[in-house]
Scaffold this motif. Structure first.
Motif, PDB file in Angstrom:
ATOM      1  N   ASN A  36       0.833  -1.202   0.000  1.00  0.00           N
ATOM      2  CA  ASN A  36       0.000   0.000   0.000  1.00  0.00           C
ATOM      3  C   ASN A  36       0.866   1.250   0.000  1.00  0.00           C
ATOM      4  O   ASN A  36       0.541   2.237  -0.659  1.00  0.00           O
ATOM      5  N   THR A  37       1.977   1.207   0.705  1.00  0.00           N
ATOM      6  CA  THR A  37       2.893   2.349   0.735  1.00  0.00           C
ATOM      7  C   THR A  37       3.467   2.608  -0.656  1.00  0.00           C
ATOM      8  O   THR A  37       3.507   3.749  -1.118  1.00  0.00           O
ATOM      9  N   ALA A  52       0.787   4.041  -2.906  1.00  0.00           N
ATOM     10  CA  ALA A  52       0.556   5.454  -2.560  1.00  0.00           C
ATOM     11  C   ALA A  52       1.646   6.349  -3.134  1.00  0.00           C
ATOM     12  O   ALA A  52       1.354   7.408  -3.710  1.00  0.00           O
ATOM     13  N   GLU A  53       2.894   5.917  -3.002  1.00  0.00           N
ATOM     14  CA  GLU A  53       4.000   6.724  -3.521  1.00  0.00           C
ATOM     15  C   GLU A  53       3.922   6.864  -5.034  1.00  0.00           C
ATOM     16  O   GLU A  53       4.104   7.949  -5.573  1.00  0.00           O
ATOM     17  N   ILE A 111      -0.861   9.441  -3.785  1.00  0.00           N
ATOM     18  CA  ILE A 111      -2.013   9.460  -2.894  1.00  0.00           C
ATOM     19  C   ILE A 111      -1.541   9.046  -1.505  1.00  0.00           C
ATOM     20  O   ILE A 111      -0.418   8.567  -1.352  1.00  0.00           O
ATOM     21  N   THR A 112      -2.389   9.212  -0.509  1.00  0.00           N
ATOM     22  CA  THR A 112      -1.999   8.793   0.838  1.00  0.00           C
ATOM     23  C   THR A 112      -2.082   7.283   0.953  1.00  0.00           C
ATOM     24  O   THR A 112      -2.774   6.615   0.176  1.00  0.00           O
ATOM     25  N   MET A 113      -1.387   6.742   1.943  1.00  0.00           N
ATOM     26  CA  MET A 113      -1.427   5.307   2.164  1.00  0.00           C
ATOM     27  C   MET A 113      -2.852   4.868   2.519  1.00  0.00           C
ATOM     28  O   MET A 113      -3.303   3.808   2.089  1.00  0.00           O
ATOM     29  N   THR A 140      -5.603   6.177   1.435  1.00  0.00           N
ATOM     30  CA  THR A 140      -6.372   6.152   0.188  1.00  0.00           C
ATOM     31  C   THR A 140      -6.029   4.908  -0.621  1.00  0.00           C
ATOM     32  O   THR A 140      -6.916   4.243  -1.169  1.00  0.00           O
ATOM     33  N   ALA A 141      -4.756   4.564  -0.692  1.00  0.00           N
ATOM     34  CA  ALA A 141      -4.341   3.357  -1.406  1.00  0.00           C
ATOM     35  C   ALA A 141      -4.992   2.126  -0.773  1.00  0.00           C
ATOM     36  O   ALA A 141      -5.533   1.266  -1.474  1.00  0.00           O
TER      37      ALA A 141
END
Length: 80
Positions: free
Chosen positions: A33-34, A37-38, A42-44, A46-47
């Motif tokens: 997820n990190t 997101a990167e 988007i934010t983690m 949100t992912a």
């Protein structure tokens, strides 16, 4: 994440591809997820939400099922 006909939207495809994509640090595993997101800026949280919604929408129990779906949709090529 879904369109009016109940299918997955084009924007959701990006998340599916990221789930399936290998990274240098995880060559035989999909993106975390990190990492998603990167890559998608988007934010983690949100992912994580996107992945969760995709799992639910596609009736998948695990991220590996999203990878299989991405392969079947010809969004990714699996090794081997």
């Amino acid at each position: 994440m879904t369109n009016a006909s109940g299918g997955v939207t084009v924007s959701a495809y990006g998340v599916i591809v990221q789930v399936a994509a290998a990274s240098a640090s995880r060559p035989h595993r999909g993106r975390s997820n990190t990492g998603i997101a990167e890559d998608l800026f988007i934010t983690m949280a949100t992912a994580k939400s996107h992945v969760s919604r995709l799992l639910s929408k596609l009736g998948a129990r695990a991220r590996v099922q999203l990878v299989i779906t991405a392969h079947e949709m010809r969004l990714v090529t699996l090794p081997g």
